[in-house]
Design a protein around this motif. Structure first.
Motif, PDB file in Angstrom:
ATOM      1  N   TRP A  15       6.809   4.204  -7.432  1.00  0.00           N
ATOM      2  CA  TRP A  15       7.151   5.262  -6.489  1.00  0.00           C
ATOM      3  C   TRP A  15       6.841   4.800  -5.075  1.00  0.00           C
ATOM      4  O   TRP A  15       5.735   4.348  -4.791  1.00  0.00           O
ATOM      5  CB  TRP A  15       6.341   6.522  -6.794  1.00  0.00           C
ATOM      6  N   ASP A  23       2.937   4.891 -11.676  1.00  0.00           N
ATOM      7  CA  ASP A  23       2.429   6.020 -12.446  1.00  0.00           C
ATOM      8  C   ASP A  23       2.077   5.597 -13.875  1.00  0.00           C
ATOM      9  O   ASP A  23       2.211   4.422 -14.240  1.00  0.00           O
ATOM     10  CB  ASP A  23       3.402   7.207 -12.406  1.00  0.00           C
ATOM     11  N   ILE A  83       6.026   5.727  -1.343  1.00  0.00           N
ATOM     12  CA  ILE A  83       5.427   6.871  -0.648  1.00  0.00           C
ATOM     13  C   ILE A  83       5.386   6.605   0.855  1.00  0.00           C
ATOM     14  O   ILE A  83       5.774   5.537   1.310  1.00  0.00           O
ATOM     15  CB  ILE A  83       3.995   7.144  -1.173  1.00  0.00           C
ATOM     16  N   HIS A 121       0.811  -1.220   0.000  1.00  0.00           N
ATOM     17  CA  HIS A 121       0.000   0.000   0.000  1.00  0.00           C
ATOM     18  C   HIS A 121       0.849   1.278   0.000  1.00  0.00           C
ATOM     19  O   HIS A 121       0.315   2.372  -0.107  1.00  0.00           O
ATOM     20  CB  HIS A 121      -0.975   0.009   1.185  1.00  0.00           C
ATOM     21  N   ASN A 122       2.160   1.145   0.112  1.00  0.00           N
ATOM     22  CA  ASN A 122       3.036   2.310   0.074  1.00  0.00           C
ATOM     23  C   ASN A 122       3.804   2.441  -1.245  1.00  0.00           C
ATOM     24  O   ASN A 122       4.788   3.156  -1.326  1.00  0.00           O
ATOM     25  CB  ASN A 122       4.014   2.286   1.253  1.00  0.00           C
ATOM     26  N   TRP A 123       3.348   1.735  -2.253  1.00  0.00           N
ATOM     27  CA  TRP A 123       3.931   1.840  -3.592  1.00  0.00           C
ATOM     28  C   TRP A 123       2.848   2.320  -4.546  1.00  0.00           C
ATOM     29  O   TRP A 123       1.709   1.869  -4.480  1.00  0.00           O
ATOM     30  CB  TRP A 123       4.443   0.482  -4.065  1.00  0.00           C
ATOM     31  N   MET A 124       3.231   3.219  -5.430  1.00  0.00           N
ATOM     32  CA  MET A 124       2.311   3.686  -6.463  1.00  0.00           C
ATOM     33  C   MET A 124       2.979   3.463  -7.816  1.00  0.00           C
ATOM     34  O   MET A 124       4.194   3.602  -7.943  1.00  0.00           O
ATOM     35  CB  MET A 124       2.001   5.176  -6.284  1.00  0.00           C
TER      36      MET A 124
END
Length: 126
Positions: free
Chosen positions: A18, A12, A20, A7-10
């Motif tokens: 990324w 794009d 976060i 849940h702490n990766w995005m």
């Protein structure tokens, strides 16, 4: 970072990843991230020699590990963190811990326990 959960990766629109949620970065140990991230990669790949070599050689291209770093990592890897985290997440019904996924991952951990132990011993000769 100390929270390398999914849940702490995005991702794009260019398919770049990324990381976060940097709230603990100022006071936490960087080596903890090395341990957490590499433990997940190595567990997923059954602690194969080529993966152990690749993970640490890649990391050390950016930041060489000191003898103390290596000793700390060997100690951290001796603890079955991946197993405990998954079991606890499932037992407490934490968000993101779905039974079918956790059980599949636990089976992978259990089936590669001999490789894990062997690699931890090998890291002692690092």
């Amino acid at each position: 970072h100390r929270d390398l959960a999914s849940h702490n990766w995005m991702i794009d629109h260019n398919n770049d990843a990324w990381l976060i949620d940097w709230d603990t970065v100022d006071y936490d140990l960087q080596l903890g991230d090395v341990w957490q991230m590499s433990a997940r990669i190595l567990t997923e790949n059954r602690w194969g020699d080529e993966w152990v070599n690749s993970v640490f050689l890649s990391y050390e291209l950016e930041r060489p590990l000191t003898p103390l770093d290596k000793k700390i990592l060997r100690t951290l890897f001796s603890f079955p963190n991946e197993f405990y985290r998954e079991v606890i997440g499932l037992a407490y019904k934490k968000k993101g811990y779905k039974e079918e996924n956790v059980l599949r991952y636990l089976k992978k951990i259990i089936s590669s326990r001999y490789q894990w132990r062997s690699q931890v011993k090998r890291l002692g000769n690092w």
